[in-house]
Motif scaffolding. Sequence first.
Motif, PDB file in Angstrom:
ATOM      1  N   ALA A  86     104.123  38.699  16.818  1.00  0.00           N
ATOM      2  CA  ALA A  86     105.184  37.798  16.352  1.00  0.00           C
ATOM      3  C   ALA A  86     106.463  37.906  17.174  1.00  0.00           C
ATOM      4  O   ALA A  86     107.142  36.898  17.408  1.00  0.00           O
ATOM      5  CB  ALA A  86     105.492  38.086  14.885  1.00  0.00           C
ATOM      6  N   TYR A  87     106.806  39.109  17.607  1.00  0.00           N
ATOM      7  CA  TYR A  87     108.059  39.344  18.329  1.00  0.00           C
ATOM      8  C   TYR A  87     107.785  40.222  19.555  1.00  0.00           C
ATOM      9  O   TYR A  87     108.237  41.385  19.624  1.00  0.00           O
ATOM     10  CB  TYR A  87     109.089  40.021  17.415  1.00  0.00           C
ATOM     11  CG  TYR A  87     109.253  39.354  16.073  1.00  0.00           C
ATOM     12  CD1 TYR A  87     109.783  38.066  15.971  1.00  0.00           C
ATOM     13  CD2 TYR A  87     108.879  40.011  14.894  1.00  0.00           C
ATOM     14  CE1 TYR A  87     109.938  37.451  14.732  1.00  0.00           C
ATOM     15  CE2 TYR A  87     109.036  39.410  13.659  1.00  0.00           C
ATOM     16  CZ  TYR A  87     109.559  38.128  13.585  1.00  0.00           C
ATOM     17  OH  TYR A  87     109.710  37.524  12.353  1.00  0.00           O
ATOM     18  N   PRO A  88     107.044  39.714  20.531  1.00  0.00           N
ATOM     19  CA  PRO A  88     106.602  40.549  21.662  1.00  0.00           C
ATOM     20  C   PRO A  88     107.747  41.133  22.477  1.00  0.00           C
ATOM     21  O   PRO A  88     107.639  42.266  22.967  1.00  0.00           O
ATOM     22  CB  PRO A  88     105.748  39.589  22.492  1.00  0.00           C
ATOM     23  CG  PRO A  88     106.158  38.217  22.068  1.00  0.00           C
ATOM     24  CD  PRO A  88     106.531  38.330  20.629  1.00  0.00           C
ATOM     25  N   GLU A  89     108.855  40.409  22.636  1.00  0.00           N
ATOM     26  CA  GLU A  89     109.971  40.931  23.424  1.00  0.00           C
ATOM     27  C   GLU A  89     110.621  42.117  22.722  1.00  0.00           C
ATOM     28  O   GLU A  89     110.993  43.107  23.354  1.00  0.00           O
ATOM     29  CB  GLU A  89     110.994  39.834  23.685  1.00  0.00           C
ATOM     30  CG  GLU A  89     110.472  38.728  24.600  1.00  0.00           C
ATOM     31  CD  GLU A  89     111.521  37.689  24.904  1.00  0.00           C
ATOM     32  OE1 GLU A  89     112.661  37.805  24.387  1.00  0.00           O
ATOM     33  OE2 GLU A  89     111.212  36.748  25.655  1.00  0.00           O
ATOM     34  N   LEU A  90     110.759  42.013  21.416  1.00  0.00           N
ATOM     35  CA  LEU A  90     111.293  43.135  20.645  1.00  0.00           C
ATOM     36  C   LEU A  90     110.361  44.332  20.741  1.00  0.00           C
ATOM     37  O   LEU A  90     110.807  45.467  20.971  1.00  0.00           O
ATOM     38  CB  LEU A  90     111.464  42.730  19.180  1.00  0.00           C
ATOM     39  CG  LEU A  90     111.841  43.855  18.214  1.00  0.00           C
ATOM     40  CD1 LEU A  90     113.233  44.392  18.509  1.00  0.00           C
ATOM     41  CD2 LEU A  90     111.746  43.367  16.759  1.00  0.00           C
ATOM     42  N   ALA A  91     109.067  44.098  20.574  1.00  0.00           N
ATOM     43  CA  ALA A  91     108.093  45.189  20.615  1.00  0.00           C
ATOM     44  C   ALA A  91     108.133  45.912  21.951  1.00  0.00           C
ATOM     45  O   ALA A  91     107.973  47.144  22.014  1.00  0.00           O
ATOM     46  CB  ALA A  91     106.696  44.647  20.346  1.00  0.00           C
ATOM     47  N   ALA A  92     108.349  45.157  23.020  1.00  0.00           N
ATOM     48  CA  ALA A  92     108.342  45.749  24.357  1.00  0.00           C
ATOM     49  C   ALA A  92     109.624  46.513  24.668  1.00  0.00           C
ATOM     50  O   ALA A  92     109.599  47.496  25.432  1.00  0.00           O
ATOM     51  CB  ALA A  92     108.128  44.661  25.402  1.00  0.00           C
ATOM     52  N   SER A  93     110.733  46.092  24.096  1.00  0.00           N
ATOM     53  CA  SER A  93     112.018  46.674  24.490  1.00  0.00           C
ATOM     54  C   SER A  93     112.589  47.681  23.503  1.00  0.00           C
ATOM     55  O   SER A  93     113.430  48.506  23.872  1.00  0.00           O
ATOM     56  CB  SER A  93     113.052  45.554  24.699  1.00  0.00           C
ATOM     57  OG  SER A  93     113.294  44.858  23.483  1.00  0.00           O
ATOM     58  N   GLY A  94     112.151  47.634  22.246  1.00  0.00           N
ATOM     59  CA  GLY A  94     112.712  48.517  21.234  1.00  0.00           C
ATOM     60  C   GLY A  94     112.070  49.896  21.225  1.00  0.00           C
ATOM     61  O   GLY A  94     111.040  50.141  21.860  1.00  0.00           O
ATOM     62  N   GLN A  95     112.704  50.798  20.500  1.00  0.00           N
ATOM     63  CA  GLN A  95     112.172  52.149  20.300  1.00  0.00           C
ATOM     64  C   GLN A  95     111.756  52.262  18.838  1.00  0.00           C
ATOM     65  O   GLN A  95     112.600  52.129  17.940  1.00  0.00           O
ATOM     66  CB  GLN A  95     113.239  53.200  20.609  1.00  0.00           C
ATOM     67  CG  GLN A  95     112.790  54.629  20.399  1.00  0.00           C
ATOM     68  CD  GLN A  95     111.757  55.071  21.413  1.00  0.00           C
ATOM     69  OE1 GLN A  95     111.955  54.904  22.612  1.00  0.00           O
ATOM     70  NE2 GLN A  95     110.659  55.630  20.956  1.00  0.00           N
ATOM     71  N   PHE A  96     110.471  52.510  18.608  1.00  0.00           N
ATOM     72  CA  PHE A  96     109.966  52.474  17.237  1.00  0.00           C
ATOM     73  C   PHE A  96     109.236  53.765  16.871  1.00  0.00           C
ATOM     74  O   PHE A  96     108.596  54.393  17.715  1.00  0.00           O
ATOM     75  CB  PHE A  96     109.063  51.256  17.040  1.00  0.00           C
ATOM     76  CG  PHE A  96     109.798  49.964  17.230  1.00  0.00           C
ATOM     77  CD1 PHE A  96     110.625  49.479  16.235  1.00  0.00           C
ATOM     78  CD2 PHE A  96     109.708  49.259  18.420  1.00  0.00           C
ATOM     79  CE1 PHE A  96     111.345  48.321  16.413  1.00  0.00           C
ATOM     80  CE2 PHE A  96     110.419  48.098  18.614  1.00  0.00           C
ATOM     81  CZ  PHE A  96     111.244  47.622  17.599  1.00  0.00           C
ATOM     82  N   TYR A  97     109.344  54.100  15.601  1.00  0.00           N
ATOM     83  CA  TYR A  97     108.776  55.332  15.069  1.00  0.00           C
ATOM     84  C   TYR A  97     107.883  54.976  13.895  1.00  0.00           C
ATOM     85  O   TYR A  97     108.358  54.433  12.890  1.00  0.00           O
ATOM     86  CB  TYR A  97     109.895  56.275  14.606  1.00  0.00           C
ATOM     87  CG  TYR A  97     110.903  56.574  15.678  1.00  0.00           C
ATOM     88  CD1 TYR A  97     110.782  57.690  16.500  1.00  0.00           C
ATOM     89  CD2 TYR A  97     111.995  55.714  15.882  1.00  0.00           C
ATOM     90  CE1 TYR A  97     111.713  57.953  17.498  1.00  0.00           C
ATOM     91  CE2 TYR A  97     112.929  55.966  16.871  1.00  0.00           C
ATOM     92  CZ  TYR A  97     112.784  57.085  17.675  1.00  0.00           C
ATOM     93  OH  TYR A  97     113.711  57.336  18.662  1.00  0.00           O
ATOM     94  N   CYS A  98     106.604  55.261  14.019  1.00  0.00           N
ATOM     95  CA  CYS A  98     105.654  54.991  12.948  1.00  0.00           C
ATOM     96  C   CYS A  98     105.524  56.245  12.090  1.00  0.00           C
ATOM     97  O   CYS A  98     104.694  57.125  12.364  1.00  0.00           O
ATOM     98  CB  CYS A  98     104.298  54.572  13.523  1.00  0.00           C
ATOM     99  SG  CYS A  98     103.098  54.109  12.251  1.00  0.00           S
ATOM    100  N   ASP A  99     106.353  56.322  11.083  1.00  0.00           N
ATOM    101  CA  ASP A  99     106.382  57.511  10.232  1.00  0.00           C
ATOM    102  C   ASP A  99     107.282  57.212   9.042  1.00  0.00           C
ATOM    103  O   ASP A  99     107.946  56.172   8.987  1.00  0.00           O
ATOM    104  CB  ASP A  99     106.914  58.712  11.011  1.00  0.00           C
ATOM    105  CG  ASP A  99     106.389  60.048  10.488  1.00  0.00           C
ATOM    106  OD1 ASP A  99     106.009  60.113   9.287  1.00  0.00           O
ATOM    107  OD2 ASP A  99     106.360  61.015  11.260  1.00  0.00           O
ATOM    108  N   ALA A 100     107.315  58.137   8.101  1.00  0.00           N
ATOM    109  CA  ALA A 100     108.243  58.029   6.983  1.00  0.00           C
ATOM    110  C   ALA A 100     109.653  58.344   7.462  1.00  0.00           C
ATOM    111  O   ALA A 100     109.854  59.174   8.355  1.00  0.00           O
ATOM    112  CB  ALA A 100     107.835  58.999   5.877  1.00  0.00           C
TER     113      ALA A 100
END
Length: 213
Positions: A86-100
């Motif tokens: 849905a938001y490929p540019e955000l996914a590519a440029s952001g820093q994300f943490y898959c956790d609580a």
Amino acid sequence: MNSTEVLEQWADRSGAYSPDYYAYYGPNETSELIRERLESALEPDASVLELGCSSGRHLAHLHDHGYENLAGIEINDEAFEVMEDAYPELAASGQFYCDAIENVVTEFETGAFDAVFSVETLQHIHADNEWVFEELARITGEFLVTVENEGGADDHDHDHGHDEDVDGAVNYVDGDFPLYYRNWSDVFTEYGFVEVGSRSLKRDTFRVFRQPS
């Protein structure tokens, strides 16, 4: 339901109010309010963290308006697959943490983010994990924004779908997930923040806090 069970159920959330659900509806009035508030005080290179970012609709709105230093915490790993679609540019440029949130915030340096915000996320923090609010205050350099259900006349219209069993300061999403009504002004002013703005929305209260200068 204990704190571990709550986290496990949100990690596996699908269907209504899942990452797909929020991506389908996209940015909304809340996204606009957050952007407008941040733009009034921060430059586009400000570091911004969303707590419980799901598939990223609010962060995507910020990204579309020039913010590039974006981060998010989300416990549901499906959210990041949805984000890539849905938001490929955000996914590519952001820093994300898959956790609580509880497992991540202690790893950040003090004042790591210029702004931290949550949208209907902190209200689901279990009572056993309220220590996390002090950690959020610690990692916020300037602004903290909360958009949370604090209780009131429209509680049962909340778009997560409450049942009718309200016990004091706790309600239940779909009869299962606890939702804690808290006055976020009381919570974060206790940790030294100054509340600089608030607004009542249909279901939530929008509050802006600033670290004292």
